[in-house]
Design an enzyme around this catalytic site. Structure first.
Site, mmCIF file in Angstrom:
data_model
loop_
_atom_site.group_PDB
_atom_site.id
_atom_site.type_symbol
_atom_site.label_atom_id
_atom_site.label_comp_id
_atom_site.label_asym_id
_atom_site.label_seq_id
_atom_site.Cartn_x
_atom_site.Cartn_y
_atom_site.Cartn_z
ATOM 1 C CG ASP A 98 -2.229 0.635 1.053
ATOM 2 O OD1 ASP A 98 -2.261 1.725 0.475
ATOM 3 O OD2 ASP A 98 -3.245 0.057 1.493
ATOM 4 C CG ASP A 206 -4.317 6.045 1.033
ATOM 5 O OD1 ASP A 206 -5.229 5.270 1.331
ATOM 6 O OD2 ASP A 206 -4.155 7.156 1.574
ATOM 7 C CD GLU A 265 -8.766 5.283 -1.319
ATOM 8 O OE1 GLU A 265 -9.700 5.064 -0.541
ATOM 9 O OE2 GLU A 265 -7.744 5.912 -0.978
ATOM 10 C CG HIS A 341 -9.105 -0.359 4.830
ATOM 11 N ND1 HIS A 341 -8.909 -0.469 3.462
ATOM 12 C CD2 HIS A 341 -8.594 0.831 5.190
ATOM 13 C CE1 HIS A 341 -8.307 0.625 3.033
ATOM 14 N NE2 HIS A 341 -8.098 1.427 4.060
ATOM 15 C CG ASP A 342 -11.222 3.122 3.764
ATOM 16 O OD1 ASP A 342 -10.763 3.084 4.920
ATOM 17 O OD2 ASP A 342 -10.559 3.443 2.773
HETATM 18 C C1 GLC Z 1 -7.724 6.061 2.184
HETATM 19 C C2 GLC Z 1 -7.619 4.867 3.090
HETATM 20 C C3 GLC Z 1 -8.243 5.214 4.400
HETATM 21 C C4 GLC Z 1 -7.471 6.361 5.005
HETATM 22 C C5 GLC Z 1 -7.353 7.529 4.033
HETATM 23 C C6 GLC Z 1 -6.263 8.456 4.447
HETATM 24 O O1 GLC Z 1 -9.026 6.392 1.880
HETATM 25 O O2 GLC Z 1 -8.180 3.762 2.484
HETATM 26 O O3 GLC Z 1 -8.275 4.132 5.281
HETATM 27 O O4 GLC Z 1 -8.098 6.793 6.166
HETATM 28 O O5 GLC Z 1 -7.033 7.130 2.727
HETATM 29 O O6 GLC Z 1 -5.021 7.856 4.226
#
Ligand code: GLC
Length: 582
Positions: A98, A206, A265, A341-342
């Protein structure tokens, strides 16, 4: 559509703190992942993506990184990662890391230096601005942007030492890097090479569409209404002015030479042309991205995650169909996922997680995902049909910074309105990220086999672990786990159809049924029909579709002969798959 190994790959996301603890401290670790590679291989996994395991104060569960080149001792050592990579390789599998480079932790050495003085060489590695002032001369944030993981707060954090604010979009402990500075970009490239050289196959990147900010830093429109001081500045930092340039640079300088696999993402963007600029086969940017339409179906219209609206099958089918068609027509590439996980657990979110229907629902969602075009992502525990935490749990059991901030703000905002506070509580019960973060349920022993008996896990284990766990499902024919395994194998055997084939929405306007057809160029054809309601529904098969055989479904009984004659009586949450004449 061109073929590639990573397009056919099944990617399994491990949330490391909750996967498996082998050293008795109540946190999962890298050795725990390594000890389960056979389990993952058997399921049908090709790539293991591990959420951040680098040194971190864990303010946002590792998405706040203090050293990109060092594994946090809570997870193990760099050598443990080498072992994991080599155990995966032995089985023809790979590791995806990640990459969190929109921001660092405020404990990263770069930030410590940056905040130390106005003239420090690293000052311009982060985004510092002079305060605005109120009438009395008190400092005020440079603009009205809200914090993403605490929307009642400002996205700017004041630093009294140098009397300036730094941008911290997610939390004050996650200062945003200044990508305008070429030294920052070089440092990121260096970090990327570090893990690729060590044998990682690529990165999940991310919030990679947040890295370029509109340098004017204008105020956001006040969409949150009068109760709020701050508002989402999304428009000014999502897919910002230089984002494509920065990603292309990464591709040129890092990804191309390693042949790395990448998944970005990219929340808050749904424009097809803009997305194809990133994932089009000739874009020279990323292989694929996460598009969030499917997980946004239950957000209040135009609002963020911590809101709620009722939705129907139509919302799901239109979100899926839009992106299935878009990638086929524009030669891009999809990711297929419902969990991470979100987000809450998909079974609790899209189906009925009561004991009567939980197995049907989990299999229905497996059927839906394994029959779509794109690279498939499975989140830990999804293969077991793990559920949201029980509604009866005390709010104290929620550990996530987003949940904590949301609850604190709700209590302040709704002090005089108990019914509004009760609604905020219901939102947590439905949407909190905590639901996906409870320890993995391996077996029926205390702590679900996640950690030893007597050790306190960092987060409470879901109460249902005696019924829902890997050991039990591996031993039970026809379990959710076996259904996933079977469908993942089916997907690989017929990759021409499922991974690369055409996609045609057959029923996309119904509030109950989502149906589609997948075809390859050699005459292979499948029909998928999903009842996304808890009611029995009759569905007429369009005359142009000639079913040959009902090959799979989430109910044990065979589909009746009647179905062959033109109509289907679908039971609650029933999903079926058929081969068809071409
Ligand atoms: C992404 C991650 C999340 C995190 C955010 C800030 O959305 O998946 O878990 O809180 O970025 O890094």
């Amino acid at each position: 559509m061109s073929r590639a190994w990573w397009k056919e790959a099944v990617i399994y996301q491990v949330y490391p703190s909750s996967f498996l603890d082998t050293n008795g401290d109540g946190w999962g670790n890298v050795k725990g992942i390594t000890s389960k590679v056979d389990y993952l291989k058997e399921l049908g996994v090709d790539i293991v993506w591990v959420s951040p395991i680098y040194k971190s104060p864990q303010k946002d569960m590792g998405y706040d990184i203090a050293d990109y080149k060092l594994i946090d001792p809570i997870y193990g050592t760099n050598e443990d990662v080498d072992d994991l990579i080599s155990e995966l390789k032995k089985r023809g599998m790979r590791l995806m890391m990640d990459l969190v480079v929109n921001h660092t932790s405020d404990e990263h050495e770069w930030f410590r230096e940056s905040r130390s003085s106005l003239t420090n060489p690293k000052r311009s590695w982060y985004i510092w601005k002079k305060p605005k002032r109120d009438a009395a001369g008190n400092p005020l944030p440079p603009n009205n942007w809200s914090q993403i993981l605490g929307e009642a707060n400002s996205a700017w954090t004041y630093d009294s030492k140098t009397d300036e604010y730094f941008l911290s979009l997610f939390t004050p402990e996650q200062p945003d890097l200044n990508w305008e500075n070429p030294e920052v970009r070089d440092a990121v490239h260096d970090v990327m090479n570090f893990w690729l050289d060590r044998g990682a196959c690529g990165y999940r990147m991310d919030v990679i569409n947040h890295i370029s900010k509109d340098q004017r830093f204008p105020d956001a429109e006040p969409v949150m209404g009068p109760d709020y001081k701050y508002h989402p500045g999304t428009k000014y930092y999502v897919n910002g002015p230089r984002m494509h340039e920065y990603i292309q640079e990464i591709h040129r300088k890092v990804l191309a030479k390693h042949g790395a696999v990448t998944v970005g993402e990219m929340p808050c963007v749904d424009d097809i042309d803009e997305i194809i600029r990133t994932v089009g086969s000739k874009s020279g940017e990323l292989n694929m991205i996460f598009i969030f339409d499917i997980v946004n179906v239950d957000n209040a219209v135009g609002m963020g995650r911590m809101t709620w609206r009722d939705w129907t099958a139509k919302d799901v089918s239109q979100a899926v169909t839009k992106w299935q068609r878009a990638m086929i027509e524009h030669d891009g590439w999809n990711t297929v996922f419902l969990e991470n996980h979100d987000n809450p657990r998909s079974l609790s979110r899209y189906c009925d997680d009561s004991d009567a229907y939980r197995e049907r629902g989990a299999k229905l969602l497996a059927l839906m995902q394994t029959t779509q075009n794109g690279t498939l992502f499975v989140y830990q525990g999804e293969e077991l049909g793990m559920r949201n935490v029980p509604k009866s749990w005390d709010i104290e059991e929620y550990k996530d910074i987003e949940s904590i901030n949301f609850w604190k703000a709700s209590k302040a905002l709704h002090a005089a309105h108990p019914e509004r506070l009760a609604e905020a509580r219901r939102i947590l019960e439905r949407k909190a990220r905590d639901h996906a973060r409870t320890p993995m349920q391996w077996d029926a022993t205390p702590n679900a086999g996640f950690c030893k008996e007597g050790v306190e896990p960092w987060m409470r284990v879901n109460d249902d672990y005696k019924d829902i766990n890997a050991e039990k499902q591996l031993a039970t024919d026809g379990s959710t786990w076996h259904f996933w395994q079977e469908m993942l194998a089916e997907r690989k055997t017929h990759a021409d159809i499922y991974v690369y084939g055409d996609f045609e929405g057959v029923e996309t306007e119904s509030d109950e049924i989502f149906a589609y057809v997948r075809t390859d160029t050699k005459g292979g054809k499948r029909l998928v029909v999903l009842n996304l309601t808890g009611k029995s529904v009759k569905w007429d098969i369009p005359g142009a579709i000639k079913v040959q055989e009902w090959t799979n479904g989430n109910y044990p009984e065979k589909i009746s002969e009647k179905a062959l004659k033109g109509s289907l009586d679908l039971k609650p949450w029933e999903g079926v798959l058929a081969t068809c004449e071409s």
